[in-house]
Design a protein around this motif. Structure first.
Motif, PDB file in Angstrom:
ATOM      1  N   ILE A 136       1.129  -1.444   0.118  1.00  0.00           N
ATOM      2  CA  ILE A 136      -0.233   0.381  -0.364  1.00  0.00           C
ATOM      3  C   ILE A 136       0.774   1.104  -0.138  1.00  0.00           C
ATOM      4  O   ILE A 136       0.914   2.058   1.370  1.00  0.00           O
ATOM      5  N   PHE A 137       1.153   1.941  -0.917  1.00  0.00           N
ATOM      6  CA  PHE A 137       2.098   2.883  -1.202  1.00  0.00           C
ATOM      7  C   PHE A 137       1.956   3.447  -2.364  1.00  0.00           C
ATOM      8  O   PHE A 137       1.861   3.203  -3.524  1.00  0.00           O
ATOM      9  N   PRO A 138       1.959   4.700  -2.469  1.00  0.00           N
ATOM     10  CA  PRO A 138       2.258   4.960  -0.862  1.00  0.00           C
ATOM     11  C   PRO A 138       0.873   5.210  -0.424  1.00  0.00           C
ATOM     12  O   PRO A 138      -0.221   4.676  -0.704  1.00  0.00           O
ATOM     13  N   ALA A 139       0.554   5.642   1.153  1.00  0.00           N
ATOM     14  CA  ALA A 139       0.098   5.348   2.623  1.00  0.00           C
ATOM     15  C   ALA A 139       0.470   6.831   2.913  1.00  0.00           C
ATOM     16  O   ALA A 139       1.370   7.237   3.749  1.00  0.00           O
ATOM     17  N   ARG A 140      -0.574   6.931   3.828  1.00  0.00           N
ATOM     18  CA  ARG A 140      -0.691   7.133   5.416  1.00  0.00           C
ATOM     19  C   ARG A 140       0.112   6.146   6.532  1.00  0.00           C
ATOM     20  O   ARG A 140      -0.347   4.931   6.591  1.00  0.00           O
ATOM     21  N   HIS A 141       0.809   6.616   7.091  1.00  0.00           N
ATOM     22  CA  HIS A 141       2.006   5.949   8.472  1.00  0.00           C
ATOM     23  C   HIS A 141       1.161   5.858   9.861  1.00  0.00           C
ATOM     24  O   HIS A 141       0.847   6.973  10.253  1.00  0.00           O
ATOM     25  N   ASP A 195       0.219  18.419   3.569  1.00  0.00           N
ATOM     26  CA  ASP A 195       0.371  16.936   1.746  1.00  0.00           C
ATOM     27  C   ASP A 195       1.108  16.579   1.950  1.00  0.00           C
ATOM     28  O   ASP A 195       2.139  16.626   1.096  1.00  0.00           O
ATOM     29  N   TYR A 196       1.545  15.773   3.049  1.00  0.00           N
ATOM     30  CA  TYR A 196       2.758  13.955   2.604  1.00  0.00           C
ATOM     31  C   TYR A 196       2.222  12.986   2.995  1.00  0.00           C
ATOM     32  O   TYR A 196       0.968  13.183   3.644  1.00  0.00           O
ATOM     33  N   ASP A 197       2.813  11.553   2.429  1.00  0.00           N
ATOM     34  CA  ASP A 197       3.070  10.331   2.911  1.00  0.00           C
ATOM     35  C   ASP A 197       4.008  10.205   3.089  1.00  0.00           C
ATOM     36  O   ASP A 197       5.120  10.547   3.284  1.00  0.00           O
ATOM     37  N   ASP A 208      -4.590   4.144   3.664  1.00  0.00           N
ATOM     38  CA  ASP A 208      -4.734   4.304   1.598  1.00  0.00           C
ATOM     39  C   ASP A 208      -5.581   5.452   1.295  1.00  0.00           C
ATOM     40  O   ASP A 208      -6.776   5.083   1.547  1.00  0.00           O
ATOM     41  N   GLU A 209      -5.673   6.689   1.293  1.00  0.00           N
ATOM     42  CA  GLU A 209      -6.306   7.873   1.472  1.00  0.00           C
ATOM     43  C   GLU A 209      -7.097   7.850  -0.510  1.00  0.00           C
ATOM     44  O   GLU A 209      -7.489   8.527   0.151  1.00  0.00           O
ATOM     45  N   SER A 210      -6.388   7.146  -1.157  1.00  0.00           N
ATOM     46  CA  SER A 210      -6.903   7.394  -1.925  1.00  0.00           C
ATOM     47  C   SER A 210      -8.638   6.247  -2.078  1.00  0.00           C
ATOM     48  O   SER A 210      -9.877   7.221  -2.557  1.00  0.00           O
ATOM     49  N   SER A 211      -8.438   5.607  -1.210  1.00  0.00           N
ATOM     50  CA  SER A 211     -10.093   4.572  -1.187  1.00  0.00           C
ATOM     51  C   SER A 211     -10.398   4.859   0.489  1.00  0.00           C
ATOM     52  O   SER A 211     -11.459   4.367   0.635  1.00  0.00           O
ATOM     53  N   GLU A 240      -3.436   9.387  17.717  1.00  0.00           N
ATOM     54  CA  GLU A 240      -3.314   8.625  17.267  1.00  0.00           C
ATOM     55  C   GLU A 240      -2.348   9.411  16.598  1.00  0.00           C
ATOM     56  O   GLU A 240      -2.003  10.284  17.125  1.00  0.00           O
ATOM     57  N   ARG A 241      -1.077   8.434  15.562  1.00  0.00           N
ATOM     58  CA  ARG A 241      -0.085   9.684  15.678  1.00  0.00           C
ATOM     59  C   ARG A 241       0.323   9.552  14.315  1.00  0.00           C
ATOM     60  O   ARG A 241      -0.108   8.325  13.961  1.00  0.00           O
ATOM     61  N   ASP A 242       0.663  10.256  13.178  1.00  0.00           N
ATOM     62  CA  ASP A 242       1.055  10.409  11.763  1.00  0.00           C
ATOM     63  C   ASP A 242       2.459  10.369  11.911  1.00  0.00           C
ATOM     64  O   ASP A 242       3.084  11.085  12.443  1.00  0.00           O
ATOM     65  N   CYS A 243       3.174   8.974  10.955  1.00  0.00           N
ATOM     66  CA  CYS A 243       4.132   8.727  11.290  1.00  0.00           C
ATOM     67  C   CYS A 243       4.794   8.499   9.772  1.00  0.00           C
ATOM     68  O   CYS A 243       5.098   7.620   9.823  1.00  0.00           O
ATOM     69  N   SER A 244       3.532   9.305   9.127  1.00  0.00           N
ATOM     70  CA  SER A 244       4.620   9.347   6.949  1.00  0.00           C
ATOM     71  C   SER A 244       5.386   9.819   6.873  1.00  0.00           C
ATOM     72  O   SER A 244       6.292   9.497   6.219  1.00  0.00           O
TER      73      SER A 244
END
Length: 455
Positions: free
Chosen positions: A203-208, A437-439, A279-282, A226-230
């Motif tokens: 699953i790439f790119p993605a948000r971690h 705006d990052y992944d 998966d931000e797209s879905s 939650e934490r965003d570790c992308s």
């Protein structure tokens, strides 16, 4: 409450645990290698005992010496911190056999969730979404080729017993698979003594996105958001923040509920982290792994939740109930952590050990914390991880947190060694990062190529 605990670690996390224990009125024992004789955690603990030479295999990974130190000093419990023996079920089991409390989950749960293949199977039972992948260990390239064809490319190879970015390879085509599998397997064998692999759809790119959970021996399990570790380099985290700007209220509830469900399924006790790929797209998220220990980035969650995770670890290990229930947990503001390493980003992040000749750590104001074991005159040894500090900030909103971090990094001054402070300052100031705006692809594919072009 325990009278005395031994901290089976070094550096900033050892200092962090000693301070938490002291605030609880608990005595502390530091262990150290000969290379760490003058380390800060040795100076501030109530007692300190040498457990071996500089090599970690002979000191911080030496189970017999560490357990002997606990017995000799009368420590009732051992806190493993992160890294080293923190996710080693054999060590946890030895502690249990010697009637020394391991401050973490049981050896049984560590075996269940520390092994990625077992963890995946348990999550399927718990009804937590997982990515398509192999159903068991993969040992040969022939097996890998067959499974990859069934799953479909791109795929990711992972060491079953892995962690810290070791034994991981991304594979886009069948031509890449065999050399990648052999390299990942060799790396896993060297790092963990176990060459077993497994395969997942990438699953790439993605948000971690990871969720902090706490459980106790009374059946209580809660999450602390939650934490965003992308923002990662070579599968290792560089910067973390909470909350994630990538998810809204509904998705946040779904992810945190899934994490609690996962922890409840295995009757989890102590601190742990459930990690997901989004998966931000879905809008779909998938279980990736569980870390059965305290995380490097735990201060981010402490700032937004107001809960001291390390103190909760010690209380839970002592048999206490969690000091907070889920309905008591509230979240405020935004927190960010930057990892400061003794390394040179301009030379492929080469480690930069040496003597610190001058040190100024940022301070002042509300919502700024620096976790470190550095002091002026301290010599950073070349034998261990290069992380020397963490700068953590908290603001009423994300913009305030970003500005506070920029201010803190501008003030941060270490002389005598090269650090990644300027790199982190550029990263936190990048327009994409400022906009959220990052992944997981951003750092390696967008930021680093531009950064490395600079003189």
């Amino acid at each position: 409450m325990f009278n005395k605990i031994l901290i089976a670690n070094r550096g900033e996390i050892a200092v962090r645990i000693i301070r938490a224990a002291r605030e609880l009125g608990v005595g502390t024992v530091a262990i150290y290698s000969t290379a760490d004789r003058d380390a800060l955690h040795v100076h501030i603990a109530d007692e300190a005992i040498c457990v071996g030479p500089a090599r970690s295999t002979e000191s911080y990974l030496n189970m017999n010496n560490i357990l002997s130190a606990a017995v000799a000093t009368g420590a009732q419990a051992i806190h493993p911190g992160f890294g080293f023996l923190s996710e080693n079920s054999k060590f946890a089991r030895l502690c249990e056999e010697m009637n020394i409390k391991f401050i973490g989950p049981s050896a049984k749960v560590m075996d269940m969730m520390g092994d990625k293949i077992n963890a995946r199977a348990e999550m399927i039972k718990a009804g937590v979404p997982v990515t398509p992948g192999s159903e068991g260990e993969v040992h040969t390239t022939d097996e890998a080729v067959k499974i990859a064809e069934e799953i479909g490319y791109p795929i990711i190879l992972k060491a079953s017993a892995g962690g810290g970015g070791k034994g991981i390879r991304k594979v886009n085509t069948v031509e890449e698979l065999v050399p990648a599998f052999e390299a990942a397997q060799a790396e896993a064998q060297a790092a963990f003594g176990n060459g077993a692999m497994f395969i997942e759809r990438m699953i790439f790119p993605a948000r971690h996105i990871e969720v902090q959970i706490l459980g106790d021996s009374h059946g209580n399990v809660i999450h602390l958001g939650e934490r965003d570790c992308s923002l990662q380099r070579n599968n290792q985290k560089v910067l973390e923040e909470s909350p994630s700007v990538a998810i809204g209220h509904t998705l946040r509830n779904e992810i945190t509920s899934a994490a609690v469900k996962a922890a409840q399924h295995v009757s989890y006790e102590n601190a742990g982290t459930i990690e997901f790929l989004l998966d931000e797209s879905s809008g779909k998220f998938y279980f990736m792994e569980m870390n059965t220990r305290v995380q490097v980035e735990h201060p981010v969650t402490e700032f937004v939740s107001g809960v001291d995770i390390v103190k909760e670890q010690i209380r839970v290990a002592n048999g206490n109930e969690l000091s907070v229930k889920q309905e008591d947990v509230t979240f405020s503001g935004h927190a960010i952590e930057c990892r400061i390493n003794a390394e040179n980003p301009k030379f492929n992040f080469a480690p930069s050990p040496g003597k610190i000749t001058n040190l100024f750590l940022p301070g002042g104001g509300v919502g700024l914390r620096v976790d470190s074991a550095m002091y002026s005159g301290y010599t950073i040894p070349p034998y261990y991880d290069s992380m020397i500090a963490k700068v953590i900030v908290h603001g009423e909103n994300r913009f305030e947190a970003l500005m506070k971090m920029q201010r803190a990094l501008l003030e941060f001054d270490v002389e005598g060694v090269t650090t990644n402070v300027d790199f982190q300052l550029e990263l936190i100031s990048d327009p994409h990062v400022v906009a959220g705006d990052y992944d997981t692809s951003f750092l390696g594919n967008v930021f680093l190529p531009e950064y490395q072009k600079e003189d």
